[in-house]
Scaffold this active site. Structure first.
Site, mmCIF file in Angstrom:
data_model
loop_
_atom_site.group_PDB
_atom_site.id
_atom_site.type_symbol
_atom_site.label_atom_id
_atom_site.label_comp_id
_atom_site.label_asym_id
_atom_site.label_seq_id
_atom_site.Cartn_x
_atom_site.Cartn_y
_atom_site.Cartn_z
ATOM 1 N N SER A 135 0.842 -1.184 0.000
ATOM 2 C CA SER A 135 0.000 0.000 0.000
ATOM 3 C C SER A 135 0.884 1.244 0.000
ATOM 4 C CB SER A 135 -0.983 -0.006 1.164
ATOM 5 O OG SER A 135 -1.980 0.974 0.972
ATOM 6 N N HIS A 244 -8.037 -0.161 -2.074
ATOM 7 C CA HIS A 244 -7.600 -1.276 -2.915
ATOM 8 C C HIS A 244 -8.770 -2.055 -3.492
ATOM 9 C CE1 HIS A 244 -3.508 -0.318 -1.905
ATOM 10 N NE2 HIS A 244 -3.857 -0.285 -0.639
#
Length: 358
Positions: A135, A244
């Site tokens: 991330s 995501h």
């Protein structure tokens, strides 16, 4: 200088940022090999070192960094370098927690923290050789690899955080950790819950934990179906967006446009990308993979397994708590882990590594 050297070994730094829940839900990985100078080991030997960095973590209230950390010139330089529309140091040190919990502020604070600690570790002789980001930790990994400097990394994730917040503004969304259910089974639960909205698997954290995200009603429905399918628990996460997932497509488009004005440098060592669970391949670019990353699943388990395949045998987790270390242990039990959050932790780490080398 007569020091023992392992043929295949690695140290990984995991930068952990957990927002408000106690369950291990992590993002952010970097693989790094490193060189130890005399200041650490008494000789200039080399080992492999991966470094995992991430975005969510078991954060303590209000503060990200301590005043003592900021006393280190390398750490302070990172916090001073970024040009943002808020006081980065004040927010890191003082909060308030409500502001710090918003993704547009969380992201630059955590990347600055990671880059600062990485700079301090580098001064101690812990130098990256290969990296993998998870991330927003991927930006820290790329910064360590030389794709851009720390100032650019912090400013990019500040833009990223705003774009992610705007992508789902006024849209009820959620995320939930699902324990003890297989990938295919959970994917089927998400498919069945699709009538209630968008819900997708956002994170493949370890064999025993996956994370779903999307529209709030669809996430709730998928969680119910997961429990019926045999999941041990479903834990709602207090986060500010469906990270995501395909709902982040507008953020991906904004990033693609932003990257047109960014000069990406050559990486001095390979980076494993979390949207792939592996390195960049021929024909792919860093901007392309970062655009994919914000709107597609994070493959932490796959990245950890890739690290093990590269010979990684030691992991250092950067940040509060030991959530990512727990993921590593559940994925590759043979990898040793350390946790680094404070100046004292860095000092202990250097002593531990020196002892291993002796």
């Amino acid at each position: 200088m007569g020091q023992k050297r392992k043929d295949v070994s690695a140290l990984t730094l995991l930068h952990l940022w957990y927002r408000t829940y106690q369950l291990a839900f992590g993002l952010g990985a970097r693989l790094l090999p490193w060189r130890r100078p005399e200041a650490v080991t008494g000789a200039g030997s080399f080992r492999r070192l991966p470094d995992l960095l991430q975005k969510y973590g078991a954060r303590r209230p209000l503060v990200v960094a301590s005043r003592r950390q900021c006393a280190a010139p390398a750490f302070r330089q990172v916090l001073d370098s970024a040009q943002l529309d808020f006081d980065l140091k004040e927010l890191c040190f003082e909060g308030p927690e409500e502001k710090l919990s918003q993704t547009q502020y969380t992201q630059p604070c955590m990347v600055a923290f990671a880059a600062g600690l990485t700079a301090v570790l580098r001064e101690k002789g812990i130098i990256p050789e290969v990296a993998a980001g998870l991330s927003l930790g991927e930006y820290s990994a790329l910064q360590a690899a030389g794709a851009f400097d720390s100032k650019t990394a912090v400013e990019l994730v500040a833009f990223r955080g705003k774009a992610m917040a705007q992508a789902v503004q006024d849209r009820p969304c959620g995320m939930a950790a699902v324990l003890m259910l297989g990938r295919e089974q959970l994917a089927e639960c998400c498919r069945q819950a699709g009538e209630a909205g968008v819900v997708e698997i956002a994170n493949y954290n370890c064999p025993t934990q996956l994370v779903i995200a999307g529209d709030a009603a669809a996430v709730e429905k998928a969680g119910e179906l997961a429990l019926q399918a045999g999941a041990k628990r479903v834990v709602p996460l207090k986060v500010s967006g469906p990270f995501h997932t395909s709902l982040m497509a507008p953020a991906g488009e904004a990033l693609a446009e932003k990257f047109r004005s960014v000069a990406f440098g050559e990486m001095s060592f390979p980076v494993l990308f979390n949207c792939k669970g592996g390195p960049m391949e021929a024909g792919e670019t860093i901007p392309e993979l970062l655009v994919r990353q914000v709107q597609s699943s994070v493959y932490l388990e796959d990245t950890i397994r890739a690290m093990a395949g590269m010979g990684v045998d030691t992991i250092v987790e950067i940040g509060p708590g030991k959530a990512l270390s727990a993921f590593v242990k559940k994925t590759e039990k043979g990898i040793k882990t350390y946790a680094v959050e404070t100046v004292e932790d860095i000092e202990k780490l250097c002593e531990a590594l020196k002892g291993e080398q002796a």
